[in-house]
Design a protein around this motif. Structure first.
Motif, mmCIF file in Angstrom:
data_model
loop_
_atom_site.group_PDB
_atom_site.id
_atom_site.type_symbol
_atom_site.label_atom_id
_atom_site.label_comp_id
_atom_site.label_asym_id
_atom_site.label_seq_id
_atom_site.Cartn_x
_atom_site.Cartn_y
_atom_site.Cartn_z
ATOM 1 N N UNK A 28 0.841 -1.206 0.000
ATOM 2 C CA UNK A 28 0.000 0.000 0.000
ATOM 3 C C UNK A 28 0.876 1.256 0.000
ATOM 4 N N UNK A 32 1.971 1.696 -3.471
ATOM 5 C CA UNK A 32 0.878 2.294 -4.248
ATOM 6 C C UNK A 32 0.800 3.789 -4.009
ATOM 7 N N UNK A 33 1.001 4.154 -2.750
ATOM 8 C CA UNK A 33 0.920 5.566 -2.363
ATOM 9 C C UNK A 33 1.943 6.380 -3.131
ATOM 10 N N UNK A 74 3.370 5.517 -5.926
ATOM 11 C CA UNK A 74 3.135 5.437 -7.364
ATOM 12 C C UNK A 74 2.068 6.428 -7.823
ATOM 13 N N UNK A 75 1.137 6.786 -6.911
ATOM 14 C CA UNK A 75 0.061 7.689 -7.354
ATOM 15 C C UNK A 75 0.596 8.999 -7.908
ATOM 16 N N UNK A 76 1.774 9.405 -7.487
ATOM 17 C CA UNK A 76 2.325 10.651 -8.006
ATOM 18 C C UNK A 76 3.391 10.305 -9.046
ATOM 19 N N UNK A 77 3.250 10.810 -10.295
ATOM 20 C CA UNK A 77 4.284 10.534 -11.296
ATOM 21 C C UNK A 77 5.663 10.971 -10.794
ATOM 22 N N UNK A 120 8.177 12.339 -12.101
ATOM 23 C CA UNK A 120 8.618 13.684 -12.460
ATOM 24 C C UNK A 120 8.011 14.731 -11.532
ATOM 25 N N UNK A 121 6.735 14.520 -11.179
ATOM 26 C CA UNK A 121 6.047 15.480 -10.324
ATOM 27 C C UNK A 121 6.606 15.416 -8.906
ATOM 28 N N UNK A 122 6.739 14.181 -8.408
ATOM 29 C CA UNK A 122 7.300 14.014 -7.071
ATOM 30 C C UNK A 122 8.713 14.574 -7.032
ATOM 31 N N UNK A 174 9.848 16.928 -8.858
ATOM 32 C CA UNK A 174 9.803 18.387 -8.905
ATOM 33 C C UNK A 174 9.597 18.974 -7.516
ATOM 34 N N UNK A 175 8.662 18.371 -6.761
ATOM 35 C CA UNK A 175 8.406 18.881 -5.415
ATOM 36 C C UNK A 175 9.639 18.693 -4.539
ATOM 37 N N UNK A 176 10.235 17.479 -4.609
ATOM 38 C CA UNK A 176 11.428 17.220 -3.813
ATOM 39 C C UNK A 176 12.594 18.065 -4.309
#
Lengths: 514, 378
Positions: free
Chosen positions: B176, B179-180, B182-185, B187-189, B191-193
C-alpha cells in the motif's frame, strides 16, 4: 465483479486521502512563500511579513491548514492562488482542456505508430529492420524530452516556416527522400533479393511521384484532397483494411469496403454544401463520424453472408477513413485563408501557446470553426511530436516483445499446423493476444504522459496543467499545486483500476476476485 | 524454443536434402552448441561471457568509461583541479569570433585538420569555457545518476524482499505504501522534492530525494521474485538447517534475483539522468552556481540562434550517457535471461549450410573409390 470494483475504488479513495495529506506536508516544506520578502529592502519589511503570514495563515499548524483545505476540497473548492488571487477552479478548467488535447493526441499517435512498428519488427526478428528499429527506439528513449522540444522549436519550426515561404524541393532532395523511404519499405517487407529490389524500386518511385505531384500542384501552400485523390486514397484504405481484417479472398468484405468508398464519393458534393452552410462544432463532427461508422457497418450488413459482422467491421473502418479524408479536405481548403491572415503572415507552425490570440475573434462566423481547428493543429504539432517520441519508443519495445512472446506459444503452432493462412495466424491469433499486456500498460503510460507534459508545456509555453504546476511551484502557491497533484493522483488511481479490469476482461485466464 | 519460420524459398543446396532434415540438424546442432557453451561454468561466468558477446553493450561500456574518465580528470574533483587549463566559472572577454569553438574535425571527416585548440567547445556570453562547464555538468549528472541508482536499489530491495518474504500483513502494508508513492508521477514528485533540494542547492541532496521517489518498480519486481523463490526447496532446506530470516533473505534468495535487480536498476539509471536534467531544465533541480547538463541547456536555450554550440554539447553528452546506460542494460538483460539464446540469422545459417555442404563434397571427392555422391559440381 462489482465487489471488486467497489473495493478497489474504496482503497483508491483511501490512498488518495493519505497521499494528499503527505503531499500537503511535503509541498508545505518545499515552497518558501516568504523568500521575496526576506530579501526585500522595503522599510516596512516587518509589516509586510506579518501581513503575509496573516494572509496565508502561516501561524496555524500545517495539519490544521490541511484539514481546512480538505474541507474546501470536499465542497469542490480548490481555493485561490494567492499571488494572482485567481480562483484555482477557473485556472484548472482551461488548463485541463489544453493538456488533454496535447496528451490525447500524443498518446493516440504513439500507440498507433508504436504498436504497428513494434509488430513488424517482431515479425522480422533479427533482420536489419529489426536492429534498426531497436537502435532507433533506444536512441529515442535516451533523448531528453526538453532538448528535443527546444530543438524542434528553435530549429524545426523555423526551418519549416522558411520552407513554406518558398516551397520547392530540389531534385536531389526528392531523390534522397525517395531512396530513404524505398530502403525502409524494402527492409520492412523483406523477402528474397528480387522481391527486395522490386519493393525498393516500387516504393521509391511512388514516393518520388507523390513528391513531384505535390510540387507541381503547389500543394504545400494550397493543400487539398480533391475527389480523385479521395478515390485513390480511399481505395488504398479499403484494400489495406480488408487485407488486414479478413483477407482479400473475402469478396463480400472487399465489396463492402469499396461500396463505402463509392458512397463517400457520391456524398462528396452534398457534404461540401453541408459543411459550408451549417455552422460547425465538434459535436456535429462527432455525430457525422458516428453516422459514417454506422453507414459503413450498414453496408456490410447489406452485403450479407454468414460472416456479415466481419464485413460490417471492415465497412465501418473504411467509411470512417473516407469521412476523415473528406473532413481533412474541408480543413485544408481554409489553409490559404489561414496563411494569409495578418496574425499568421505565412509562418504557420507556432512555437508558443495553444492558440493564436485574436485570430478566431477576427474572422467571420462561418469560418471560425475551421480556422480554429487549423490553428489548434499548428500549435499542437510540435509539442505532440516532442511528447510522442519517448512513448513511441516504449510502445515499440513492448509491442515487439509481447508479439514475440505470443508467436512462441503453442497455439500459434497449432494454428499454423491446421493450415490457416499466415494472415489469419498473425492477425487473429498473434496480434490480438499480443495486445493484452499492452492494454494494461496504456492507462499507466497515459498518466506518465501527463507528467511528461510538464516539460513539453514549459518549453512551448502551452498554458496547461504542467505549466500551472511549475509556475505555482516557483510562486510558492500551495493551492494550485495541490489541485494538480490531486488530479494526477486521481488519474493514476483510476488508471490502475482500469488496467486491472481490462486485463481481466481480455484474458480469460485472469479471474477477478474481491 | 523457437523454430525458425518455414522458409519457402529455401536455396537448393548442392547436396540433396529435405528442408525438415535441415531444420532438425540445425536445431540439434544449436542445442549441442548451447550445452557446450555453458559446460562447467558458474552463473557469473556464463553471464559475463554472454554480456561480452553483446557488441552494443561492450562498446557502450567503453564509451561510458571514457566519458566518466574525461569528465572527472579534465576539470578535477573536489580540491584537485584536473588537467584542463580553464575552470568552469572563470570568465574572459569575448570579442569578435573569439567565442567560436576551436575544435575542428580531421580532414578525412570534412573539417580542416584536427585541432583541439584553446576552447574546443567555444565560450559563452561571459567568456566562460564551455568545455569546462560541460565537463562539470557531466560530473554532476553522473553523480546524481549513480546516487539515485544506489538509494533506490537499497530501498527497493529492502521493501520488496521484506514484503515478498514475510507476506501477510507486512506485505499488504508495504505494497500500500508503494501504491501511495506510485500515485504521483516520478517527475512530479521529483519536482516537489527538487524544489526542496533547490533551497539547499546540493546535488547530493537532490539525488537522494530522487532516489526516494523512484524505488517503486524495483520493490514490486523484487517482491514478485521473492514470492516464487520463497516456495523453492533450497529455502526450505536453509530454514530446516536453522538459518535466520536475515541470512535466508540476503544469502540465499537475493543472489537468485540479482538479475532482475541489476537490469532494472541499470535502466532506471538512464531515466534518472533524464529526470535530473529535466528538473534542472525547469529550474527545480541543480541551480546556479552549481552546474548540471540540464541547467546548462536551460541557461543557453535563448542563445540558440547566435551560439548554437552552447546548446549542442550539453545535449549531446546527455544523449551519449543515457544511450550507453540503456545499451549496457540491454546487454545485461540478454545476459541474465536464461531463455535467451543466440539465434543465428538466416544468412549465418545458410553460410554454415554451404560450409557443411562444401566439406561433405570435398570428403566425397577424396573418397572417389565409392563415388556415391549423387551430384558432382565442378
Amino acid at each position: 465483479m462489482l465487489r471488486f470494483i467497489s473495493r478497489r475504488l474504496g482503497m483508491g479513495a483511501l490512498i488518495l486521502l493519505i497521499s494528499s495529506f503527505l503531499m500537503y506536508l511535503l509541498v508545505n516544506v518545499s515552497i518558501r512563500p516568504m523568500e521575496d520578502l526576506e530579501q526585500s529592502t522595503a522599510r516596512n519589511k516587518e509589516q509586510l511579513i506579518a501581513d503575509r503570514i496573516e494572509q496565508l495563515d502561516l501561524n496555524t499548524n500545517v495539519v490544521i491548514r490541511y484539514f481546512k483545505w480538505l474541507g474546501n476540497f470536499f465542497t469542490g473548492d480548490f481555493g485561490v492562488a494567492w499571488r494572482s488571487s485567481q480562483s484555482v477552479n477557473d485556472q484548472l478548467g482551461s488548463a485541463m482542456i489544453s493538456t488533454l488535447q496535447l496528451v490525447s493526441a500524443a498518446a493516440v499517435l504513439a500507440i498507433f505508430l508504436g504498436v504497428a512498428v513494434g509488430i513488424i519488427s517482431a515479425l522480422r526478428q533479427y533482420t536489419t529492420f529489426d536492429y534498426l528499429i531497436t537502435f532507433l527506439s533506444f536512441l529515442l528513449y535516451s533523448l531528453p524530452a526538453f532538448w528535443v522540444a527546444v530543438l524542434l522549436k528553435r530549429w524545426g519550426a523555423l526551418r519549416f516556416n522558411d520552407f513554406l515561404r518558398d516551397p520547392a524541393l530540389t531534385a536531389l532532395a526528392i531523390a534522397g527522400i525517395s531512396a530513404a523511404l524505398g530502403i525502409v519499405w524494402m527492409l520492412a517487407l523483406g523477402g528474397a533479393l528480387k522481391r527486395r529490389l522490386i519493393n525498393f524500386v516500387g516504393a521509391g518511385t511512388v514516393t518520388a511521384l507523390v513528391l513531384f505531384y505535390l510540387q507541381a500542384t503547389n500543394w504545400w501552400t494550397s493543400p487539398k484532397i480533391d475527389p480523385v485523390l479521395i478515390a485513390v486514397l480511399g481505395s488504398g484504405v479499403a484494400v489495406a483494411t480488408t487485407l488486414l481484417s479478413t483477407g482479400l479472398r473475402n469478396r463480400r468484405s472487399l465489396g463492402t469496403a469499396f461500396s463505402a468508398v463509392a458512397l463517400g464519393l457520391a456524398l462528396y458534393v452534398p457534404m461540401q454544401y453541408l459543411l459550408y452552410y451549417v455552422q460547425m462544432n465538434w459535436w456535429i463532427i462527432t455525430g457525422l463520424a458516428l453516422v459514417a461508422l454506422a453507414s459503413g457497418a450498414g453496408l456490410g450488413r447489406l452485403w450479407g453472408g454468414p460472416d456479415w459482422r466481419q464485413s460490417a467491421r471492415t465497412g465501418a473502418i473504411t467509411a470512417f477513413g473516407v469521412a476523415a479524408l473528406i473532413f481533412l479536405d474541408q480543413v485544408m481548403s481554409y489553409w490559404g485563408q489561414y496563411l494569409a491572415h495578418p496574425t499568421i503572415s505565412n509562418r504557420p507552425i507556432a512555437t508558443v501557446g495553444d492558440r493564436t490570440p485574436n485570430l478566431v475573434q477576427s474572422v467571420q462566423e462561418a469560418d471560425k470553426f475551421w480556422l480554429g481547428t487549423i490553428d489548434q493543429y499548428t500549435h499542437l504539432l510540435l509539442p505532440t511530436v516532442a511528447l510522442m517520441l519517448i512513448s513511441f519508443a516504449s510502445y515499440t519495445r513492448y509491442a515487439r516483445s509481447s508479439m514475440l512472446e505470443v508467436l512462441n506459444q503453442d497455439y500459434i503452432r497449432t494454428a499454423r499446423a491446421k493450415g490457416l493462412t499466415e494472415r489469419t495466424v498473425i492477425m487473429r491469433h498473434g496480434f490480438r493476444n499480443s495486445l493484452i499486456p499492452l492494454a494494461t500498460i496504456v492507462p499507466l503510460d497515459i498518466v506518465a504522459l501527463f507528467g511528461g507534459a510538464i516539460i513539453t508545456e514549459q518549453v512551448f509555453g502551452r498554458p496547461g496543467m504542467g505549466q500551472m504546476f511549475i509556475k505555482s511551484l516557483h510562486n510558492a502557491e500551495i493551492e494550485p499545486i495541490m489541485a494538480y497533484l490531486m488530479v494526477t493522483a486521481l488519474l493514476a488511481v483510476l488508471a490502475n483500476i482500469i488496467a486491472d479490469l481490462i486485463y481481466a476482461a481480455l484474458d480469460p485466464r485472469i479471474r477477478v476476485t474481491a | 524454443m523457437t523454430i525458425p519460420p518455414p522458409d519457402t524459398n529455401h536455396p537448393a543446396g548442392p547436396v540433396e536434402a529435405g528442408a525438415p532434415a535441415d531444420l532438425l540438424a540445425a536445431e540439434s546442432q544449436a542445442e549441442e552448441l548451447k550445452m557446450r557453451d555453458v559446460e562447467g561454468l558458474s552463473q557469473g561466468q556464463i553471464v559475463r561471457r554472454r554480456f561480452f558477446r553483446h557488441r552494443g553493450a561492450v562498446v557502450a561500456m567503453i564509451v561510458l568509461g571514457a566519458v566518466i574518465l574525461l569528465a572527472f580528470t579534465s576539470v578535477g574533483f573536489g580540491n584537485w583541479t584536473g588537467w584542463w587549463k580553464h575552470t568552469p566559472l572563470q570568465t574572459g572577454n569575448v570579442t569578435g569570433t573569439g567565442a567560436q569553438p576551436t575544435l575542428s574535425l580531421p580532414t578525412w571527416l570534412g573539417g580542416d585538420g584536427f585541432v583541439w585548440g584553446d576552447h574546443p567547445f567555444g565560450r559563452d556570453e561571459s567568456g566562460r569555457d564551455v568545455f569546462a562547464r560541460v565537463m562539470k555538468g557531466t560530473q554532476t549528472s553522473l553523480i546524481v545518476m549513480f546516487i539515485v541508482g544506489i538509494v533506490s536499489t537499497v530501498i527497493g530491495v529492502i521493501v520488496g524482499a521484506l514484503a515478498g518474504y514475510f507476506g501477510g500483513r507486512l506485505d499488504r502494508f508495504l505494497m500500500r505504501v508503494t501504491d501511495l508513492v506510485i500515485t504521483i508521477p516520478v517527475l512530479v514528485l521529483g519536482a516537489v522534492l527538487g524544489a526542496l533540494a533547490a533551497g539547499k542547492n546540493s546535488a547530493f541532496l537532490l539525488a537522494i530525494f530522487l532516489g526516494l521517489a523512484s524505488w517503486t518498480t524495483l520493490a514490486r519486481l523484487v517482491r514478485g521474485d521473492f514470492l516464487t523463490l520463497r516456495e523453492r526447496e533450497f529455502v526450505d532446506a536453509a530454514r530446516v538447517a536453522g538459518a535466520s530470516s536475515r541470512r535466508i533473505i540476503f544469502k540465499h534468495m537475493l543472489p537468485n534475483s540479482i538479475g532482475v535487480i541489476i537490469v532494472n536498476q541499470t535502466l532506471l539509471m538512464s531515466t534518472a539522468i533524464l529526470l535530473e536534467t529535466a528538473l534542472s531544465f525547469v529550474g527545480l533541480g541543480i541551480t546556479y552556481p552549481n552546474i548540471s547538463l540540464g541547467q546548462l541547456i536551460n541557461q543557453y536555450q535563448e542563445a540558440f540562434a547566435t551560439r548554437p554550440w552552447l546548446f549542442w554539447w550539453p545535449g549531446l553528452f546527455i544523449v551519449v550517457i543515457a544511450l550507453c546506460v540503456n545499451f549496457i542494460g540491454d546487454g545485461l538483460r540478454d545476459a541474465f535471461d536464461p531463455r535467451q539464446r543466440r539465434i543465428p540469422s538466416q544468412r549465418a545459417l545458410r553460410r554454415a549450410e554451404r560450409k557443411a555442404a562444401a566439406r561433405a563434397e570435398s570428403a566425397a571427392a577424396a573418397d572417389s573409390t565409392v563415388g556415391a555422391s549423387g551430384k558432382e559440381t565442378t
